[in-house]
Design an enzyme around this catalytic site. Structure first.
Site, PDB file in Angstrom:
ATOM      1  N   ASP A  11       0.862  -1.162   0.000  1.00  0.00           N
ATOM      2  CA  ASP A  11       0.000   0.000   0.000  1.00  0.00           C
ATOM      3  C   ASP A  11       0.912   1.230   0.000  1.00  0.00           C
ATOM      4  O   ASP A  11       2.120   1.113   0.270  1.00  0.00           O
ATOM      5  CB  ASP A  11      -0.894  -0.023   1.242  1.00  0.00           C
ATOM      6  N   LEU A  12       0.354   2.398  -0.283  1.00  0.00           N
ATOM      7  CA  LEU A  12       1.169   3.614  -0.315  1.00  0.00           C
ATOM      8  C   LEU A  12       1.028   4.440   0.957  1.00  0.00           C
ATOM      9  O   LEU A  12       1.980   4.587   1.725  1.00  0.00           O
ATOM     10  CB  LEU A  12       0.784   4.459  -1.532  1.00  0.00           C
ATOM     11  N   ASP A  13      -0.167   4.979   1.189  1.00  0.00           N
ATOM     12  CA  ASP A  13      -0.379   5.918   2.295  1.00  0.00           C
ATOM     13  C   ASP A  13      -0.284   5.219   3.643  1.00  0.00           C
ATOM     14  O   ASP A  13      -1.008   4.264   3.909  1.00  0.00           O
ATOM     15  CB  ASP A  13      -1.749   6.572   2.143  1.00  0.00           C
ATOM     16  N   LYS A 144      -9.733  -1.161  -3.296  1.00  0.00           N
ATOM     17  CA  LYS A 144      -9.850  -1.891  -2.037  1.00  0.00           C
ATOM     18  C   LYS A 144     -11.131  -1.460  -1.322  1.00  0.00           C
ATOM     19  O   LYS A 144     -11.529  -0.304  -1.421  1.00  0.00           O
ATOM     20  CB  LYS A 144      -8.639  -1.592  -1.150  1.00  0.00           C
ATOM     21  N   ASP A 169      -1.671  -1.008   6.077  1.00  0.00           N
ATOM     22  CA  ASP A 169      -1.819  -0.312   7.360  1.00  0.00           C
ATOM     23  C   ASP A 169      -3.278  -0.075   7.724  1.00  0.00           C
ATOM     24  O   ASP A 169      -3.555   0.561   8.739  1.00  0.00           O
ATOM     25  CB  ASP A 169      -1.105   1.043   7.318  1.00  0.00           C
TER      26      ASP A 169
END
Length: 234
Positions: A11-13, A144, A169
């Site tokens: 994931d990124l954020d 997602k 996260d």
């Protein structure tokens, strides 16, 4: 070296870039200006991991709030300005460098829009390292918690999703990774981590909890890399 996975899907954020609190401050301020007062903690609990479309649905269903005309343009401008200052989650660059050095492919699969995904990677200094990144527009908008993004990312890397590790996260992201058939670890390294998040990630299906990037590198069985700007994948 025998590696436990064929590929790692991030994931990124909140996993690679520490953007969640930046976005939270912008959203809470804008919502207050447009008729919805919500605390930072309440907004954070509802927003992390959601696509923009699903966030608007949550705000409508839980608070009866619908965005007024012109709101998206205001939020776009404010969020983009804020993300110019985003930084990596501590240790993220070293993790990507260690993966590259070990020859273990990786990709980013994010609910962020493509333009914002690219903006955040560049601002955090990770854009040169991440040569494979995917957003919902590439899977027909099916972000997602649906599994499509992770299935698409694994296929693009030529990896069997059941032999991939997803690092997430948020419960939403964990659900997506589990639904795709990947192994999923919850990473609790961003500034937005709050009480109860560990339990939420485990309830969503995270098989393991990791508390920082150094721990992640160790758990993957990789030597730590001193390089902060990893080279591109072939």
């Amino acid at each position: 070296m025998t590696l436990p996975f064929q590929a790692v899907l991030f994931d990124l954020d909140g996993v690679l870039v520490d953007s969640e609190l930046l976005a939270n401050r912008v959203w809470v301020a804008l919502l207050a200006q447009h008729g919805l007062t919500i605390s930072h903690a309440d907004f954070l609990a509802r927003s992390v991991g959601l696509s923009l479309r699903n966030l608007y649905l949550v705000l409508e269903h839980e608070f009866g709030w619908t965005r007024p005309q012109g709101f998206e343009a205001l939020s776009d401008s404010a969020l983009n300005a804020s993300f110019e200052n985003v930084r990596e989650v501590p240790g993220a660059a070293q993790t990507l460098s260690a993966l590259t050095a070990a020859g273990l492919p990786f990709a980013v699969a994010s609910n962020s829009r493509r333009d914002r995904l690219d903006l955040k990677l560049k601002a955090a200094g990770l854009d040169a390292a991440v040569t494979h990144s995917f957003d919902p527009s590439q899977v027909g908008g099916r972000g997602k918690p649906l599994p499509d993004l992770y299935l698409h990312a694994a296929a693009a890397l030529g990896a069997d999703i059941t032999r991939c590790l997803v690092v997430e996260d948020s419960p939403t992201g964990v659900q997506a990774g589990v639904a795709a058939g990947a192994a999923v670890w919850g990473l609790l390294a961003g500034e937005h981590v709050h009480d109860g998040l560990e339990e939420q990630l485990q309830a969503a299906g995270a098989a393991r909890l990791i508390h920082n990037h150094a721990e992640l590198v160790t758990a993957l069985g990789l030597p730590a890399s001193p390089v902060t700007a990893p080279s591109s994948l072939p």
